[in-house]
Design a protein around this motif. Structure first.
Motif, PDB file in Angstrom:
ATOM      1  N   MET A 128      26.587  21.493   9.600  1.00 14.95           N
ATOM      2  CA  MET A 128      25.591  20.555  10.093  1.00 14.95           C
ATOM      3  C   MET A 128      24.546  20.292   9.013  1.00 14.95           C
ATOM      4  O   MET A 128      24.324  21.124   8.138  1.00 14.95           O
ATOM      5  CB  MET A 128      24.900  21.124  11.337  1.00 14.95           C
ATOM      6  CG  MET A 128      25.836  21.503  12.465  1.00 14.95           C
ATOM      7  SD  MET A 128      26.779  20.132  13.118  1.00 14.95           S
ATOM      8  CE  MET A 128      25.521  19.201  13.941  1.00 14.95           C
ATOM      9  N   HIS A 129      23.892  19.157   9.136  1.00 13.37           N
ATOM     10  CA  HIS A 129      22.746  18.837   8.293  1.00 13.37           C
ATOM     11  C   HIS A 129      21.502  19.242   9.072  1.00 13.37           C
ATOM     12  O   HIS A 129      21.345  18.866  10.235  1.00 13.37           O
ATOM     13  CB  HIS A 129      22.723  17.340   7.972  1.00 13.37           C
ATOM     14  CG  HIS A 129      21.469  16.898   7.300  1.00 13.37           C
ATOM     15  ND1 HIS A 129      21.205  17.174   5.973  1.00 13.37           N
ATOM     16  CD2 HIS A 129      20.394  16.240   7.762  1.00 13.37           C
ATOM     17  CE1 HIS A 129      20.021  16.686   5.670  1.00 13.37           C
ATOM     18  NE2 HIS A 129      19.506  16.114   6.739  1.00 13.37           N
ATOM     19  N   PHE A 130      20.613  20.007   8.470  1.00 11.56           N
ATOM     20  CA  PHE A 130      19.399  20.457   9.137  1.00 11.56           C
ATOM     21  C   PHE A 130      18.248  19.546   8.738  1.00 11.56           C
ATOM     22  O   PHE A 130      18.057  19.268   7.547  1.00 11.56           O
ATOM     23  CB  PHE A 130      19.097  21.920   8.788  1.00 11.56           C
ATOM     24  CG  PHE A 130      20.179  22.846   9.273  1.00 11.56           C
ATOM     25  CD1 PHE A 130      20.135  23.349  10.567  1.00 11.56           C
ATOM     26  CD2 PHE A 130      21.231  23.210   8.450  1.00 11.56           C
ATOM     27  CE1 PHE A 130      21.123  24.194  11.020  1.00 11.56           C
ATOM     28  CE2 PHE A 130      22.230  24.059   8.905  1.00 11.56           C
ATOM     29  CZ  PHE A 130      22.178  24.548  10.200  1.00 11.56           C
TER      30      PHE A 130
END
Length: 152
Positions: A128-130
């Motif tokens: 995931m991209h945070f």
């Protein structure tokens, strides 16, 4: 999945590759595979933990992980489980696969060569991209934590 055996003599393979014990099994059994000089295995004293070799290296496909989980029979009958359950083997790891066993029972446990000691579950592992935000969206549960959805 591709598996490399960490032994020079492939013809002398006496420990089976990981495999499923039944048609509906989610986890493939992993076995202790000690080097020739240590074929007697090891005794795991109560409260002790040890890294048990499988003699394997694996190539997990990108986007997946190998989850290392305890075997329920060992936990129930002997108190033997994993010190880091579940363990995660990442797709880009290519080192030897070892299992960290811990004896939570009250009797010594004999880890024998070829014994089924853990199970491997292959699972999707998306990255995931945070992103930092000012506030999160609301949900009906909100900030309710442990036990907030009831006990039934």
């Amino acid at each position: 999945m591709k598996i490399e055996i960490l032994r020079e003599d492939w013809a002398d393979l006496d420990v089976p590759l990981p495999g499923y014990a039944s048609a509906g099994a989610a986890g493939a059994d992993l076995r202790a595979n000690f080097p020739a000089a240590e074929r007697a295995g090891m005794i795991l004293a109560p409260g002790a933990r040890a890294l048990v070799p499988t003699g394997l290296r694996v190539a997990i496909p990108d986007g997946f992980e190998m989850q290392i989980r305890p075997r329920s029979g060992l936990a129930l009958k002997h108190g033997v489980t994993l010190a880091n359950a579940p363990g995660t083997i990442d797709a880009d790891y290519r080192g030897p696969l070892g299992i960290i066993l811990i004896n939570l029972g009250d009797m010594p446990f004999d880890v024998t060569h070829g014994a089924r000691i853990a199970q491997a579950v292959i699972a999707p592992a998306p990255q995931m991209h945070f992103e930092m935000v000012e506030a999160l969206s609301e949900t009906p549960r909100g900030v309710g934590g442990f036990g907030s959805t009831g006990t039934d």
